[in-house]
Design an enzyme around this catalytic site. Structure first.
Site, PDB file in Angstrom:
ATOM      1  N   LYS A   1      22.148   7.639 -18.375  1.00  0.00           N
ATOM      2  CA  LYS A   1      22.577   8.922 -18.912  1.00  0.00           C
ATOM      3  C   LYS A   1      23.259   8.821 -20.363  1.00  0.00           C
ATOM      4  O   LYS A   1      23.312   9.600 -21.008  1.00  0.00           O
ATOM      5  CB  LYS A   1      23.500   9.591 -17.936  1.00  0.00           C
TER       6      LYS A   1
ATOM      7  N   TYR B   1      21.989   4.176 -13.148  1.00  0.00           N
ATOM      8  CA  TYR B   1      22.098   5.635 -13.660  1.00  0.00           C
ATOM      9  C   TYR B   1      22.920   6.041 -14.673  1.00  0.00           C
ATOM     10  O   TYR B   1      22.808   6.632 -15.584  1.00  0.00           O
ATOM     11  CB  TYR B   1      22.523   6.224 -12.143  1.00  0.00           C
TER      12      TYR B   1
HETATM   13  N1  NAP Z   1      23.125  16.269  -8.286  1.00  0.00           N
HETATM   14  C1  NAP Z   1      24.047  15.946  -9.165  1.00  0.00           C
HETATM   15  O1  NAP Z   1      25.231  15.795  -8.779  1.00  0.00           O
HETATM   16  C2  NAP Z   1      23.855  15.521 -10.476  1.00  0.00           C
HETATM   17  C3  NAP Z   1      24.952  15.541 -11.540  1.00  0.00           C
HETATM   18  C4  NAP Z   1      24.617  15.211 -12.806  1.00  0.00           C
HETATM   19  C5  NAP Z   1      23.666  15.252 -13.315  1.00  0.00           C
HETATM   20  N2  NAP Z   1      22.450  15.577 -12.422  1.00  0.00           N
HETATM   21  C6  NAP Z   1      21.103  15.659 -13.029  1.00  0.00           C
HETATM   22  O2  NAP Z   1      20.420  16.810 -12.760  1.00  0.00           O
HETATM   23  C7  NAP Z   1      18.957  16.690 -12.829  1.00  0.00           C
HETATM   24  C8  NAP Z   1      18.315  17.150 -11.712  1.00  0.00           C
HETATM   25  O3  NAP Z   1      18.508  16.329 -10.341  1.00  0.00           O
HETATM   26  P1  NAP Z   1      19.101  16.876  -8.876  1.00  0.00           P
HETATM   27  O4  NAP Z   1      20.509  16.619  -8.429  1.00  0.00           O
HETATM   28  O5  NAP Z   1      18.466  18.407  -8.906  1.00  0.00           O
HETATM   29  O6  NAP Z   1      18.153  15.892  -8.223  1.00  0.00           O
HETATM   30  P2  NAP Z   1      16.826  15.975  -7.159  1.00  0.00           P
HETATM   31  O7  NAP Z   1      17.008  17.383  -6.243  1.00  0.00           O
HETATM   32  O8  NAP Z   1      16.651  14.631  -6.509  1.00  0.00           O
HETATM   33  O9  NAP Z   1      15.748  16.428  -8.251  1.00  0.00           O
HETATM   34  C9  NAP Z   1      14.952  15.792  -9.101  1.00  0.00           C
HETATM   35  C10 NAP Z   1      13.849  16.224  -9.590  1.00  0.00           C
HETATM   36  O10 NAP Z   1      13.055  15.357 -10.603  1.00  0.00           O
HETATM   37  C11 NAP Z   1      11.746  14.962 -10.150  1.00  0.00           C
HETATM   38  N3  NAP Z   1      11.201  13.991 -10.471  1.00  0.00           N
HETATM   39  C12 NAP Z   1      11.729  12.543 -10.527  1.00  0.00           C
HETATM   40  N4  NAP Z   1      10.848  11.655 -11.060  1.00  0.00           N
HETATM   41  C13 NAP Z   1      10.060  12.452 -11.554  1.00  0.00           C
HETATM   42  C14 NAP Z   1       8.729  12.067 -12.542  1.00  0.00           C
HETATM   43  N5  NAP Z   1       8.473  10.662 -12.781  1.00  0.00           N
HETATM   44  N6  NAP Z   1       8.091  13.194 -13.202  1.00  0.00           N
HETATM   45  C15 NAP Z   1       8.550  14.333 -12.724  1.00  0.00           C
HETATM   46  N7  NAP Z   1       9.503  14.702 -12.074  1.00  0.00           N
HETATM   47  C16 NAP Z   1      10.181  13.735 -11.429  1.00  0.00           C
HETATM   48  C17 NAP Z   1      11.912  15.006  -8.617  1.00  0.00           C
HETATM   49  O11 NAP Z   1      10.455  15.378  -8.053  1.00  0.00           O
HETATM   50  P3  NAP Z   1      10.156  14.844  -6.406  1.00  0.00           P
HETATM   51  O12 NAP Z   1      10.479  15.956  -5.698  1.00  0.00           O
HETATM   52  O13 NAP Z   1       8.651  14.656  -6.674  1.00  0.00           O
HETATM   53  O14 NAP Z   1      10.790  13.569  -6.378  1.00  0.00           O
HETATM   54  C18 NAP Z   1      12.664  16.390  -8.359  1.00  0.00           C
HETATM   55  O15 NAP Z   1      11.838  17.541  -8.822  1.00  0.00           O
HETATM   56  C19 NAP Z   1      18.633  15.014 -13.056  1.00  0.00           C
HETATM   57  O16 NAP Z   1      18.555  14.810 -14.560  1.00  0.00           O
HETATM   58  C20 NAP Z   1      20.110  14.214 -12.681  1.00  0.00           C
HETATM   59  O17 NAP Z   1      20.193  13.145 -12.980  1.00  0.00           O
HETATM   60  C21 NAP Z   1      22.493  15.760 -11.121  1.00  0.00           C
END
Ligand code: NAP
Length: 249
Positions: free
Chosen positions: A169, A165
């Site tokens: 990034k 991961y």
């Molecule tokens: N949460 C944190 O603490 C955090 C911190 C820093 C950065 N981020 C970043 O924030 C962003 C959103 O993450 P989140 O925390 O909201 O995670 P999340 O709730 O797991 O959401 C991830 C989303 O990405 C979708 N996805 C995954 N693979 C895909 C694909 N091949 N095509 C289209 N959609 C896909 C998932 O769809 P499905 O529902 O179908 O799986 C879901 O809608 C990500 O880039 C993550 O790396 C998160």
């Protein structure tokens, strides 16, 4: 004229909240989701709140799905003002999760979504982004990908050591910088957002920020004014004593 924003992975988590907050600013949101049922349900929920939301089937690892999404947006709107590359996966944990346990298949799989997916989606949509007056591209990254943060012995990242991961990034940060340079002499701005540690399915809801808070950096970068920056990592500054700002790459 309609302002349109495509958010990938918008059916839940930070992506959904980003769509909600952009819609609250009067922007037409295109809810990208790979699962049609989840995508439609999220779109309906947004519409019930008054959002101008449209579902766009989009799997960022599937070239046909990406081409179909670009064609749909081109036909319906003729341009795209905002692209938020939000979709990502955390991947599986190999062995004890340490760098020495990393399986190459896990690493490839993660890069497929978190890095290659962003490049594929961006390249497919760039012609439409160029047709907008001043498009904004936001790549949702993380300070986990910051080399500066990871080697700061006093920072929260220092005790973490895992390859997939974090390196995805770091690569995304460089992808962001390279697009920013290619588009330097255009009105298009390309930046990376750091949501901060946010409670979503990605981390089994262990984060200390809400999804709505996690979406704020993406919304900020998606709506930057003409004199805003391009080619920066911006968002939540963990332990920096200042909630939002620019972070070291
Ligand atoms: N949460 C944190 O603490 C955090 C911190 C820093 C950065 N981020 C970043 O924030 C962003 C959103 O993450 P989140 O925390 O909201 O995670 P999340 O709730 O797991 O959401 C991830 C989303 O990405 C979708 N996805 C995954 N693979 C895909 C694909 N091949 N095509 C289209 N959609 C896909 C998932 O769809 P499905 O529902 O179908 O799986 C879901 O809608 C990500 O880039 C993550 O790396 C998160």
């Amino acid at each position: 004229m309609t302002t349109t924003a495509l958010i990938t992975g918008a059916n839940k988590g930070i992506g959904y909240e980003t769509a909600r907050q952009l819609a609250a600013r009067g922007i037409t949101v295109l809810v990208g989701a790979r699962d049609a049922e989840l995508g439609r349900a999220a779109t309906e929920k947004l519409r019930a709140e008054g959002a101008d939301a449209r579902f766009v089937p989009l799997d960022v690892t599937d070239p046909e799905s990406i081409a179909a999404a670009a064609e749909f947006i081109g036909k319906e709107f003729g341009k795209l003002d905002i692209l938020v590359n939000n979709a990502a996966i955390a991947g599986v944990r190999d062995g004890d999760g340490k760098p020495s346990s990393t399986e190459l298949d896990s690493l490839r799989n993660l890069f497929e979504t978190n890095v290659f997916g962003v490049v594929a989606v961006t390249n497919a949509l760039l012609p439409l982004l160029r047709r907008a007056e001043a498009a904004r591209i936001v790549n949702v990254s993380s300070e986990v990908g910051s080399l500066t943060a990871t080697m700061d012995p006093d920072g929260p990242m220092f005790r973490m050591a895992a390859i997939p991961y974090a390196t995805s990034k770091t690569a995304l940060n460089m992808v962001t910088a390279q697009y920013a340079k290619e588009l330097w002499d255009t009105p298009i701005k390309v930046n990376a957002a750091n949501p901060g540690y946010t409670a979503t399915d990605l981390n089994h809801n262990s984060g200390f920020r809400t999804a709505a808070q996690g979406a704020e950096p993406s919304v900020h970068l998606a709506t930057l004014p003409a004199d805003g920056p391009s080619g920066v990592l911006w968002g939540y500054r963990w332990g920096a004593g200042e909630e939002y700002g620019q972070l070291a790459w």
